[in-house]
Scaffold this active site. Structure first.
Site: not given
Ligand SMILES: C[S@@+](CC[C@H](N)C(=O)[O-])C[C@H]1O[C@@H](n2cnc3c(N)ncnc32)[C@H](O)[C@@H]1O
Length: 453
Positions: A107-109, A111, A129, A227
């Protein structure tokens, strides 16, 4: 811009004086804005002044005052607004049509939808997610971008690893991180930052990656990205992966547009191969910053898996299920002219097309089972908004170009025009945006109430 003191102190220790000055002053510069055009819903973007992003063939910089987010083509899914450096990650997976691909932290999607564009609707894309409210947003973006082959889950990585052992050809872990590359974009990222949180993130990243490695097929590819700039979450993690998993090898990357090698001297044990990973710095390129590394699983033997052997058994369909399928098929016969691979799944009165390679969904927390076709009530079929978003005007018997009435349609207004009767695909500049139903003299608006502007 006020940056966390301990963050500045750490960066000052890591960098030489000249680089530290450049890095810090980048926070005072205006940031770049980006959008990615959607190959699944091609459109002319001539109304925008765009400049290409070097590392993404569908990525462009736009000028902030152009506000592409409020244009109807945005609602139609013709593009996705995305921070430019984030566009560098999905292409590293090198996805091929027909592969089984997992985006584990999706999320939010941004990639996920980029990967979907590269897969052209073929193969299986699982977007997961962990946070349920964010899984809903992810699902909405998958829908808006017209993705046909994506299952959205709201699972823990640990549970997925039990179910999908050795299953995926490609896995992306765009990990939750301390978000130092978000400081210019979001004040909250600066407020929530702490050295303790960096350490918490490092541990969490290892847990998530351990699950990802279990799910990687022999010969499969894993991309890790963040990031953030902290070595603990970047170089340390790459080194940890290489030290922990002898089957993983790190692949060289084509570093373009100002990307740099990761810094070997910032890893714990100065592992030379760490430099194959990439850093995208805000003071070296037009983007907020990212880190990425590409790994390949050199294991060739098939593991014993739960999932590979698990096939969806052809269950005897109940009369209620058959009624939903029949209603859809009648609708499809009258209004659709398209072929799509997958299997029907019926949940209550709703019918979905699940990608062929997906294992049975039982026991998984499913946010979106695939492409929703629609629902049946008392023998009548109502097509889903998701179906409209995934269709082109060539794949339906009736369509209506909204032209300058697009804003009225998005408000939920009736469109006054003489039309044929029945369901029709509404389009903006040739790109599908939702359903309408013609009466002869007007088109009733079926744009979902929750999305109206
Ligand atoms: C950097 S963001 C992802 C952004 C997304 N890939 C994009 O390009 O739109 C990381 C995501 O990992 C989720 N997250 C948080 N804790 C997590 C966990 N323990 N295991 C897996 N995902 C987790 C977060 O809610 C968040 O949506």
């Amino acid at each position: 811009m006020e940056l966390p003191e301990k963050f500045c102190e750490r960066m000052r220790q890591l960098m030489n004086q000249e680089e530290y000055a450049q890095f810090i002053s980048s926070y005072e510069e205006p940031r770049s804005y980006g959008l990615r055009s959607n190959p699944l819903k091609p459109a002319s973007l001539k109304h925008l002044q765009l400049e290409p992003v070097a590392w993404c063939n569908t990525g462009y910089y736009y000028r902030q005052e152009q506000r592409p987010g409020i244009h109807p083509l945005h609602e139609a899914g013709a593009y996705y607004i995305q921070e430019p450096s984030a566009m560098a990650i999905a292409p590293l997976l090198d996805v091929k049509r027909g592969e089984k691909v997992l985006d584990l932290c999706a999320a939010p999607g941004g990639k996920t939808t980029q990967l979907a564009g590269e897969m052209k609707g073929e193969g299986l894309l699982v977007a997961n997610e962990y946070v349920s409210s964010r899984a809903k947003v992810l699902s909405q973006n998958v829908e808006r971008m017209g993705v046909r082959n994506c299952v959205v889950l709201n699972e823990t990585p640990q549970h997925l690893a039990q179910v999908f052992e050795g299953f995926f050809d490609k896995i992306l872990v765009d990990a939750p991180c301390s978000g130092e590359g978000m400081f210019r974009k979001e004040e909250i990222a600066r407020q929530q930052w702490s050295l303790d949180n960096v350490t918490i993130c490092e541990e969490r990243q290892k847990e998530i990656l351990a699950c990802a490695v279990r799910m990687l097929a022999p010969g499969g590819r894993l991309v890790y990205s963040t990031c953030t700039f902290s070595p603990q979450e970047d170089e340390y993690i790459v080194e940890w992966l290489l030290e922990t998993y002898s089957d993983l090898t790190i692949l060289p990357m084509n570093k373009v547009g100002g990307m740099e090698d990761a810094r070997v001297q910032w890893s714990r044990h100065e592992t030379q191969d760490v430099k194959r990973a990439a850093r995208l710095w805000p003071h070296k390129l037009r983007g907020e910053g990212h880190f990425a590394a590409v790994f390949e699983n050199t294991r060739t033997k098939e593991p014993v898996t739960n999932s590979n052997g698990k096939k969806s058994k052809a269950k005897k369909k109940s009369p209620a299920v058959l009624q939903v399928i029949t209603a859809y098929e009648e609708f499809a016969k009258e209004y659709l002219d398209f072929t799509i691979e997958g299997r029907y799944e019926v949940f209550g009165n709703r019918i979905y097309l699940v990608p062929e390679q997906m294992i049975p969904l039982d026991g998984l927390k499913v946010q979106r089972a695939g492409l929703e076709f629609g629902e049946e009530t008392k023998g009548r079929f109502t097509p889903a908004h998701a179906l409209a978003m995934a269709l082109t005007d060539k794949e339906v018997t009736n369509s209506c170009e909204l032209g300058d009435k697009a804003a009225d349609y998005l408000h939920g207004e009736v469109i006054h025009t003489s039309t044929s009767k029945g369901w029709m695909l509404m389009t903006v500049d040739g790109v599908s945006i939702g359903w309408g139903k013609g009466t002869g003299t007007q088109i009733k608006n079926h744009y979902p109430k929750g999305l109206r502007k």
